[in-house]
Design a protein around this motif. Structure first.
Motif, PDB file in Angstrom:
ATOM      1  N   PHE A  89       0.866  -1.182   0.000  1.00  0.00           N
ATOM      2  CA  PHE A  89       0.000   0.000   0.000  1.00  0.00           C
ATOM      3  C   PHE A  89       0.900   1.230   0.000  1.00  0.00           C
ATOM      4  N   ASP A  90       0.856   1.961  -1.108  1.00  0.00           N
ATOM      5  CA  ASP A  90       1.824   3.013  -1.318  1.00  0.00           C
ATOM      6  C   ASP A  90       1.109   4.351  -1.462  1.00  0.00           C
ATOM      7  N   HIS A  91       0.697   4.894  -0.347  1.00  0.00           N
ATOM      8  CA  HIS A  91       0.005   6.169  -0.391  1.00  0.00           C
ATOM      9  C   HIS A  91       0.494   7.006   0.787  1.00  0.00           C
ATOM     10  N   GLU A  92       1.558   7.750   0.537  1.00  0.00           N
ATOM     11  CA  GLU A  92       2.261   8.425   1.621  1.00  0.00           C
ATOM     12  C   GLU A  92       1.365   9.344   2.473  1.00  0.00           C
ATOM     13  N   PRO A  93       0.517  10.177   1.885  1.00  0.00           N
ATOM     14  CA  PRO A  93      -0.284  11.067   2.740  1.00  0.00           C
ATOM     15  C   PRO A  93      -1.142  10.306   3.751  1.00  0.00           C
ATOM     16  N   LEU A  94      -1.750   9.234   3.310  1.00  0.00           N
ATOM     17  CA  LEU A  94      -2.608   8.495   4.236  1.00  0.00           C
ATOM     18  C   LEU A  94      -1.770   7.733   5.258  1.00  0.00           C
ATOM     19  N   LEU A  95      -0.622   7.231   4.780  1.00  0.00           N
ATOM     20  CA  LEU A  95       0.259   6.504   5.690  1.00  0.00           C
ATOM     21  C   LEU A  95       0.811   7.402   6.778  1.00  0.00           C
ATOM     22  N   SER A  96       1.206   8.606   6.403  1.00  0.00           N
ATOM     23  CA  SER A  96       1.780   9.447   7.456  1.00  0.00           C
ATOM     24  C   SER A  96       0.696  10.048   8.339  1.00  0.00           C
ATOM     25  N   GLY A 140      -7.326 -12.262   4.898  1.00  0.00           N
ATOM     26  CA  GLY A 140      -8.580 -12.254   5.663  1.00  0.00           C
ATOM     27  C   GLY A 140      -9.493 -11.118   5.217  1.00  0.00           C
ATOM     28  N   ASN A 141     -10.773 -11.289   5.456  1.00  0.00           N
ATOM     29  CA  ASN A 141     -11.755 -10.310   4.971  1.00  0.00           C
ATOM     30  C   ASN A 141     -11.799  -9.019   5.759  1.00  0.00           C
ATOM     31  N   PHE A 142     -11.088  -8.962   6.879  1.00  0.00           N
ATOM     32  CA  PHE A 142     -11.025  -7.710   7.631  1.00  0.00           C
ATOM     33  C   PHE A 142     -10.398  -6.612   6.767  1.00  0.00           C
ATOM     34  N   ILE A 143      -9.504  -7.021   5.872  1.00  0.00           N
ATOM     35  CA  ILE A 143      -8.741  -6.021   5.113  1.00  0.00           C
ATOM     36  C   ILE A 143      -9.498  -5.545   3.878  1.00  0.00           C
ATOM     37  N   ARG A 144      -9.829  -6.478   3.022  1.00  0.00           N
ATOM     38  CA  ARG A 144     -10.452  -6.146   1.731  1.00  0.00           C
ATOM     39  C   ARG A 144      -9.762  -4.929   1.102  1.00  0.00           C
ATOM     40  N   ASP A 145     -10.516  -3.952   0.626  1.00  0.00           N
ATOM     41  CA  ASP A 145      -9.774  -2.853  -0.008  1.00  0.00           C
ATOM     42  C   ASP A 145     -10.042  -1.561   0.735  1.00  0.00           C
ATOM     43  N   HIS A 146      -9.994  -1.648   2.074  1.00  0.00           N
ATOM     44  CA  HIS A 146     -10.316  -0.463   2.847  1.00  0.00           C
ATOM     45  C   HIS A 146      -9.071   0.357   3.177  1.00  0.00           C
ATOM     46  N   PRO A 147      -9.023   1.581   2.664  1.00  0.00           N
ATOM     47  CA  PRO A 147      -7.812   2.390   2.752  1.00  0.00           C
ATOM     48  C   PRO A 147      -7.284   2.574   4.185  1.00  0.00           C
ATOM     49  N   TYR A 148      -8.185   2.802   5.150  1.00  0.00           N
ATOM     50  CA  TYR A 148      -7.691   3.021   6.510  1.00  0.00           C
ATOM     51  C   TYR A 148      -7.097   1.771   7.115  1.00  0.00           C
ATOM     52  N   THR A 149      -7.682   0.633   6.769  1.00  0.00           N
ATOM     53  CA  THR A 149      -7.152  -0.625   7.284  1.00  0.00           C
ATOM     54  C   THR A 149      -5.764  -0.856   6.687  1.00  0.00           C
ATOM     55  N   LEU A 150      -5.671  -0.671   5.374  1.00  0.00           N
ATOM     56  CA  LEU A 150      -4.382  -0.854   4.695  1.00  0.00           C
ATOM     57  C   LEU A 150      -3.349   0.102   5.268  1.00  0.00           C
ATOM     58  N   ALA A 151      -3.765   1.350   5.479  1.00  0.00           N
ATOM     59  CA  ALA A 151      -2.820   2.359   5.977  1.00  0.00           C
ATOM     60  C   ALA A 151      -2.394   2.035   7.402  1.00  0.00           C
ATOM     61  N   ALA A 152      -3.334   1.638   8.251  1.00  0.00           N
ATOM     62  CA  ALA A 152      -2.994   1.399   9.656  1.00  0.00           C
ATOM     63  C   ALA A 152      -2.044   0.211   9.792  1.00  0.00           C
ATOM     64  N   ILE A 153      -2.313  -0.860   9.060  1.00  0.00           N
ATOM     65  CA  ILE A 153      -1.427  -2.031   9.145  1.00  0.00           C
ATOM     66  C   ILE A 153      -0.054  -1.691   8.580  1.00  0.00           C
ATOM     67  N   SER A 154      -0.033  -1.022   7.435  1.00  0.00           N
ATOM     68  CA  SER A 154       1.256  -0.654   6.829  1.00  0.00           C
ATOM     69  C   SER A 154       2.040   0.250   7.769  1.00  0.00           C
TER      70      SER A 154
END
Ligand code: ADP
Length: 418
Positions: free
Chosen positions: A139-146, A371-385
């Motif tokens: 997941f490569d989205h710096e603004p959301l990640l930071s 797992g289905n907790f992740i799917r394509d949800h940006p906040y989930t992807l960002a928080a785990i990353s």
């Protein structure tokens, strides 16, 4: 090669604690079958997902139903395939394949052929890692990640997901790796080869925890509704941040930024109980709360009216209502979208941290999250990353999968003889 004969081999089922997953496989040259998608959309919007894996010449059609509505899956099978699958074995995995075996036998005359859950997860992932292109991504989205720690959600940084996925090529030798499967609960599996794995850890704080607490604390009816809410949430209104305790950052000792979450949900503790207001002002206040809230808030409003209120108090409604409201009152001081984001980040950060610790403990660099907790949800992807990056000081990156929720059902489809 994958064998689609007999006909029942085209199906596989994975029934977990929260979701029942179905896979229906077609050959590339077969006419696409129109399935009961419309009806399905009412059950779970977006439940159907189909993927074409040219490398193997098949189209995999995935469906998911909530396990508490297991009969929807049974009905879906009956309406679309009817007698086509009856009196045959269908490969199935997950606890529900045992628990609901009778339902399938009685309603569809289908015998579920039960396969081990961990075997299936690992087999499914190994298949995707080695056979499918454009499956694994970072997941490569710096603004959301930071902004992942505690900044308020800003729709303007909301990623266009397609451009935020950096794909990693399939590889013949993906081992060793850790699979962190976030379903209802979490399983952490160390995989060292085809069919070689060990479940090294797990956690009971998983997708079921997030969804369960969301149902308790918000009025959301579906999982996707909660996810929508998180997008306008600001968890710093619910979480206790380092800055809330120190009035600024705690730089000297731990280098902890003021925005770091010190205690998830900690701000609830900091809240003073609001004094109850009487008279006309109180009545108005209760009325507004009642409009927003539940039947108890209505009752409380009626209690605040002079004549009817006296009568209701005489009937003993006062005490009961006050007890219920003690909780509700605190709840209404927080907005559902902030609570939802706080919950999501709490669960996702915790899993990211446990995943990182296990990768250290077993000296494995690659961590795949499924797992289905992740799917394509940006906040989930960002928080785990973010969690993996934060704890590893930027050395490790979380790896995600396009078909994260369907590893088990793919493994069941492939069976033991791949
Ligand atoms: P399990 O096999 O334990 O059911 P899954 O991998 O299917 O696990 O993931 C289940 C989790 O996925 C749920 O606990 C929830 O957090 C999340 N989830 C994603 N979409 C949905 C949905 N539409 N309904 C319910 N839960 C969902």
């Amino acid at each position: 090669a994958v064998n689609l004969r007999p006909e029942s081999r085209r199906f596989a089922i994975d029934i977990g604690g929260s979701l029942a997953k179905l896979l229906y496989v077609q050959r590339e040259d077969e006419a696409r079958q129109e399935l009961g998608i419309k009806k399905l959309d009412e059950t779970w919007p977006g439940a159907q997902l189909s993927v074409h894996i040219p490398e193997i010449g098949f189209i995999l059609n995935f469906f998911a139903f909530e396990t508490r509505n297991i009969n929807d899956l049974v009905k879906f099978l009956r309406e679309n395939w009817g007698s086509g699958i009856s009196s045959k074995d269908v490969r199935a995995t997950g606890g529900g394949a045992v628990k609901y075996a009778e339902n399938f036998r009685e309603e569809l005359a289908v015998v579920l052929n039960h396969l081990d859950e961990m075997d299936c997860l690992v087999r499914g992932l190994n298949f995707l890692l080695t056979k499918a292109q454009r499956e694994v991504y970072i997941f490569d989205h710096e603004p959301l990640l930071s902004a992942a720690m505690s900044e308020p959600a800003s729709p303007s940084v909301f990623p266009d997901l397609e451009n935020s996925r950096k794909f990693v090529d399939a590889s013949d030798d993906p081992f060793p790796y850790l699979l962190v499967n976030i379903g209802s609960g979490v399983s952490i599996i160390k995989v060292t080869g085809f069919g070689e794995y060990e479940r090294v850890s797990g956690s009971s704080l998983g997708g079921g925890t997030f969804w369960g607490l969301s149902r308790l604390l918000t009025n959301c009816k579906t999982f996707d509704e909660v996810i929508e809410l998180t997008k306008s949430g600001n968890n710093s209104k619910v979480d206790m941040l380092v800055g809330d305790i120190y009035g600024g950052e705690y730089g000297k000792i731990a280098g902890l930024d003021a925005s770091v979450i010190a205690a998830s949900f900690g701000k609830v503790v900091m809240k003073k109980e609001a004094p109850d207001v009487y008279g006309w002002a109180g009545m108005w206040k209760q009325f507004v709360r009642a409009i927003k809230g539940s039947s108890y808030l209505w009752l409380n409003f009626l209690l605040s009216t002079p004549a009817l209120g006296r009568f209701l108090r005489w009937m003993g409604y006062d005490k009961k209502t006050q007890e219920k409201l003690a909780n509700l009152g605190l709840r209404s001081a927080f907005s559902a979208n902030d609570v939802a984001l706080s919950l999501l980040r709490m669960v996702a950060f915790n899993i990211g941290q446990i995943a990182y610790l296990n990768s250290k403990r077993y000296d494995v660099q690659r961590i795949y999250f499924g797992g289905n907790f992740i799917r394509d949800h940006p906040y989930t992807l960002a928080a785990i990353s973010f969690a993996v990056r934060f704890w590893s000081n930027g050395e490790t990156q979380a790896l995600f999968l396009q078909h994260d929720g369907f590893l088990g059902v793919i493994g069941a489809f492939l069976g033991n003889d791949d």
